[in-house]
Design an enzyme around this catalytic site. Structure first.
Site, PDB file in Angstrom:
ATOM      1  N   GLU A 161       3.024   0.812   0.961  1.00 21.25           N
ATOM      2  CA  GLU A 161       3.734   0.543   2.024  1.00 21.25           C
ATOM      3  C   GLU A 161       3.022   1.349   3.240  1.00 21.25           C
ATOM      4  OE1 GLU A 161       8.308   0.116   1.675  1.00 21.25           O
ATOM      5  OE2 GLU A 161       7.861   1.991   1.036  1.00 21.25           O
TER       6      GLU A 161
ATOM      7  N   HIS B 153       8.234   8.053  -0.976  1.00 22.47           N
ATOM      8  CA  HIS B 153       8.317   7.269   0.020  1.00 22.47           C
ATOM      9  C   HIS B 153       7.761   7.930   1.518  1.00 22.47           C
ATOM     10  CE1 HIS B 153      10.324   4.897   3.383  1.00 22.47           C
ATOM     11  NE2 HIS B 153      10.474   4.071   2.539  1.00 22.47           N
TER      12      HIS B 153
HETATM   13  P1  PGA Z   1      11.306  -1.685   6.277  1.00 19.81           P
HETATM   14  O1  PGA Z   1      11.119  -0.271   5.344  1.00 19.81           O
HETATM   15  O2  PGA Z   1      11.586  -2.655   5.533  1.00 19.81           O
HETATM   16  O3  PGA Z   1      12.726  -1.425   7.171  1.00 19.81           O
HETATM   17  O4  PGA Z   1      10.165  -1.652   7.123  1.00 19.81           O
HETATM   18  C1  PGA Z   1      10.769  -0.247   3.952  1.00 19.81           C
HETATM   19  C2  PGA Z   1      10.853   0.832   3.461  1.00 19.81           C
HETATM   20  O5  PGA Z   1      10.639   1.987   4.065  1.00 19.81           O
HETATM   21  O6  PGA Z   1      10.981   1.224   2.230  1.00 19.81           O
END
Ligand code: PGA
Length: 226
Positions: free
Chosen positions: A151, A85
């Site tokens: 992401e 992550h």
């Molecule tokens: P967010 O986070 O939806 O709060 O932007 C997503 C994540 O970090 O997995």
């Protein structure tokens, strides 16, 4: 094909919130995988939720104060793990070498890996997005039975999301490199889920902040599952 929906609680919610969550989401528990704080894992497991752990260490046992191993997680009843992550990469300085070792150990313990990849704003602006993604994808190696979550670091918790074209470009690139399922994560909300859902190449969504807000999360699940 049913979408994969992930709720990443990060270091949020207290015990009262967790009990409330367990009750309010009980009719939806087959529709998503929840990644709570480690200390709440048994509550979700015992209530028959599908459960993942937000991070694990790269070894099964040893003197690593504060860490949790893939072996321990699997034994407890956890079936999924988030690895790489952007908060782990940025705040805790995890590099691709460590991430690759974690992926290997998680797979050895039969955990389903969700590998997070994504560029920073600086990397996007200097045209390095695909190059960065490619090097982060190296953790996959021969193991194509893992799930990738795209992401973009600049989209997490900011309310900013890439355009559908930008998301499509990266998702198609990942799918061209590996035969894997790809999720989108970063500021997914009840407001934008319809728009993100129109990108057919995406196999699901990784929801952070909005997954801790019960009413909003239920809306997201309902739209995603329509
Ligand atoms: P967010 O986070 O939806 O709060 O932007 C997503 C994540 O970090 O997995």
């Amino acid at each position: 094909m049913e979408k994969i929906i992930i709720a990443n609680h990060k270091m949020n919610l207290d015990l009262n919130d967790v009990n409330n969550y367990l009750e309010k989401l009980k009719n939806y528990k087959d529709k998503f995988i929840v990644f709570p704080s480690n200390i709440y894992l048994p509550y979700f497991i015992n209530s028959n939720y599908k459960v993942g752990i937000q991070n694990i260490y790269k070894d099964n046992f040893g003197s690593f104060t504060g860490e949790v191993s893939p072996y321990q997680a699997k034994k407890l009843g956890v079936n999924y793990v988030l690895i790489g992550h952007s908060e782990r990469r940025d705040i805790f300085h995890e590099d691709n070498e460590l991430i690759n070792a974690k992926v290997k150990k998680a797979l050895e313990n039969n955990l389903k890996v969700v590998l997070c990849v994504g560029e920073t704003l600086e990397e996007r602006e200097s045209g390095k997005t695909l190059e960065v993604i490619k090097s982060e994808l190296s953790a996959i190696g021969e193991h194509e039975d893992i799930i990738v979550a795209y992401e973009p670091g600049w989209s997490i918790q900011t309310g900013k999301i890439p355009s559908n074209e930008e998301i499509k470009e990266v998702v198609n690139f990942i799918k061209k490199c590996y035969n894997v399922k790809v999720l989108y994560g970063g500021s997914v909300s009840a407001e934008n889920i319809e728009m993100i859902k129109s990108i057919k190449q995406i196999d699901g969504y990784l929801v952070g902040g909005a997954s801790t807000k019960i009413d909003e999360f239920i809306k997201i699940i309902e739209v995603a599952c329509e």
